[in-house]
Design a protein around this motif. Structure first.
Motif, short mmCIF file in Angstrom:
data_model
loop_
_atom_site.label_atom_id
_atom_site.label_comp_id
_atom_site.label_asym_id
_atom_site.label_seq_id
_atom_site.Cartn_x
_atom_site.Cartn_y
_atom_site.Cartn_z
N UNK A 154 0.83 -1.21 0.00
CA UNK A 154 0.00 0.00 0.00
C UNK A 154 0.87 1.26 0.00
N UNK A 155 1.96 1.22 0.77
CA UNK A 155 2.89 2.35 0.82
C UNK A 155 3.56 2.57 -0.52
N UNK A 156 4.07 1.49 -1.12
CA UNK A 156 4.73 1.57 -2.43
C UNK A 156 3.76 2.08 -3.49
N UNK A 157 2.53 1.58 -3.44
CA UNK A 157 1.51 2.00 -4.41
C UNK A 157 1.21 3.49 -4.26
N UNK A 158 1.15 3.97 -3.02
CA UNK A 158 0.89 5.39 -2.77
C UNK A 158 1.97 6.26 -3.40
N UNK A 159 3.22 5.86 -3.24
CA UNK A 159 4.34 6.61 -3.83
C UNK A 159 4.26 6.57 -5.36
N UNK A 160 4.04 5.39 -5.91
CA UNK A 160 3.97 5.24 -7.36
C UNK A 160 2.83 6.05 -7.96
N UNK A 161 1.65 5.94 -7.38
CA UNK A 161 0.48 6.63 -7.92
C UNK A 161 0.62 8.14 -7.87
N UNK A 162 1.33 8.64 -6.85
CA UNK A 162 1.47 10.10 -6.70
C UNK A 162 2.20 10.73 -7.88
N UNK A 163 3.04 9.94 -8.58
CA UNK A 163 3.76 10.49 -9.74
C UNK A 163 3.33 9.83 -11.05
N UNK A 164 2.32 8.97 -10.98
CA UNK A 164 1.81 8.33 -12.20
C UNK A 164 0.32 8.64 -12.37
N UNK A 165 -0.57 7.76 -11.91
CA UNK A 165 -2.01 7.95 -12.12
C UNK A 165 -2.55 9.22 -11.47
N UNK A 166 -2.04 9.59 -10.29
CA UNK A 166 -2.57 10.75 -9.56
C UNK A 166 -1.68 11.99 -9.66
N UNK A 167 -0.83 12.00 -10.67
CA UNK A 167 0.09 13.14 -10.84
C UNK A 167 -0.70 14.41 -11.17
N UNK A 168 -0.43 15.51 -10.46
CA UNK A 168 -1.18 16.77 -10.65
C UNK A 168 -0.31 17.88 -11.24
N UNK A 169 0.99 17.61 -11.41
CA UNK A 169 1.90 18.57 -12.02
C UNK A 169 1.98 19.90 -11.28
N UNK A 170 1.71 19.88 -9.99
CA UNK A 170 1.80 21.08 -9.17
C UNK A 170 2.01 20.64 -7.72
N UNK A 171 3.20 20.89 -7.16
CA UNK A 171 3.47 20.41 -5.79
C UNK A 171 2.51 20.95 -4.75
N UNK A 172 1.92 22.11 -5.01
CA UNK A 172 1.04 22.73 -4.02
C UNK A 172 -0.37 22.15 -4.06
N UNK A 173 -0.64 21.33 -5.06
CA UNK A 173 -1.92 20.61 -5.10
C UNK A 173 -1.76 19.18 -4.60
N UNK A 174 -0.53 18.78 -4.36
CA UNK A 174 -0.27 17.44 -3.82
C UNK A 174 -0.53 17.41 -2.32
N UNK A 189 10.90 2.04 -4.25
CA UNK A 189 9.47 2.08 -4.54
C UNK A 189 9.18 1.96 -6.03
N UNK A 190 10.15 2.34 -6.88
CA UNK A 190 9.93 2.32 -8.32
C UNK A 190 10.53 1.08 -8.99
N UNK A 191 11.30 0.30 -8.24
CA UNK A 191 11.95 -0.89 -8.82
C UNK A 191 10.97 -1.87 -9.47
N UNK A 192 9.75 -2.11 -8.92
CA UNK A 192 8.86 -3.09 -9.55
C UNK A 192 8.19 -2.62 -10.84
N UNK A 193 8.32 -1.34 -11.19
CA UNK A 193 7.60 -0.79 -12.34
C UNK A 193 8.19 -1.26 -13.67
N UNK A 194 7.32 -1.24 -14.71
CA UNK A 194 7.79 -1.47 -16.08
C UNK A 194 8.70 -0.32 -16.49
N UNK A 195 9.54 -0.53 -17.50
CA UNK A 195 10.54 0.47 -17.89
C UNK A 195 9.92 1.83 -18.23
#
Length: 293
Positions: A207-227, A247-253
């Motif tokens: 769950x922790x790894x997924x939270x980190x991954x999603x924050x810069x992939x599916x849930x990326x907002x391109x603005x640190x102040x909206x994170x 946290x990013x080691x399991x991801x596809x290239x």
């Protein structure tokens, strides 16, 4: 006759306005009820979420750095010690216990401003309360950079060695054992025995790894102040502790490249500029500045 028509039309108009205002009130009250219901549901979710699974920033960073089976961090990682002290300062700031002193008319830099105790109310975490006690009792106040060094024991002044927080990794690991995330084992390294803490609850780490991954992939907002402030702090502090890569080691290239590209976007931000924007955690940006100076 004309006056009767005017009166009738006036009555109709007033009646229509009354109906509209009543409908507006009903709509407003319905919206308020919905908001209240949503708030209650969120509180229920928080209450339902077991305390054992709520991790501090320090515990999250350590969990990212621990090897699942072996139960210890990399011997080559010499950044995690100071990184965990930075996590403590940010965690205390997020909990409303610490803040930076006012920047003044001349806009002093983040690293020259002192850390001030905003509230000395206990946090319920022994390590955080120990750090908070040191900061509260120290006069004159110290800067963020100084506190990271003092809490790590990296000082040449023997009179300040008592500020060092000892066995931080071991104490955090024991917290995670109590929360059911890790277990405790003894491992033989030929010349010596070492206490290790292998992972037992893989769901929490996933769950922790997924939270980190999603924050810069599916849930990326391109603005640190909206994170979310806590997630942003986690990413920046995990990088400073040299554990973010895990946290990013399991991801596809392609996902790995995209995620790291967005992480570098965050790392390239200038703390001084970001801290001057509204509704920010100045102390978090001061910690980032201390690690990137």
């Amino acid at each position: 006759m004309a006056s009767i028509k005017q009166r009738n039309s006036g009555l109709v108009q007033r009646r229509t306005e009354a109906i509209r205002s009543a409908a507006d009130k009903d709509r407003d009250s319905a919206e308020e009820e919905d908001e209240a219901r949503r708030g209650e549901e969120e509180e229920d979710d928080d209450k339902g979420d077991s305390k054992e699974t709520r991790l501090t920033l320090m515990e999250e960073v350590l969990l990212l750095g621990l090897k699942d089976r072996e139960g210890y961090t990399s011997f080559w990682n010499d950044c995690i010690s100071s990184g965990l002290r930075g996590c403590m300062l940010v965690e205390l700031a997020l909990r409303g216990r610490l803040q930076l002193e006012a920047c003044g008319v001349r806009r002093r830099s983040l690293l020259s401003r002192k850390v001030i105790c905003k509230s000395d109310a206990p946090t319920g975490d022994v390590l955080l309360d120990e750090a908070l006690k040191h900061i509260k009792e120290t006069q004159p106040p110290e800067t963020v950079q100084s506190w990271i060094e003092l809490l790590s024991g990296e000082t040449w002044n023997p009179l300040k060695l008592h500020y060092q927080l000892r066995n931080v990794r071991e104490r955090l690991a024991k917290n995670l054992v109590e929360k059911g995330v890790l277990t405790t084992e003894k491992q033989n390294f030929l010349l010596f025995d070492m206490t290790t803490h292998p992972l037992t609850n893989s769901t929490i780490k996933q769950r922790l790894v997924k939270k980190v991954q999603e924050s810069v992939l599916e849930k990326w907002v391109n603005d640190p102040h909206r994170m979310d402030k806590r997630v942003l702090s986690l990413i920046l502090l995990a990088h400073s502790s040299d554990v973010l890569e895990n946290a990013f080691a399991p991801l596809q290239d392609d996902q790995y490249d995209l995620g790291m590209k967005r992480v570098h976007t965050l790392l390239e931000l200038e703390p001084e500029k970001e801290s001057a924007k509204p509704n920010v955690n100045e102390l978090m940006w001061a910690v980032v500045a201390a690690f990137t100076k």
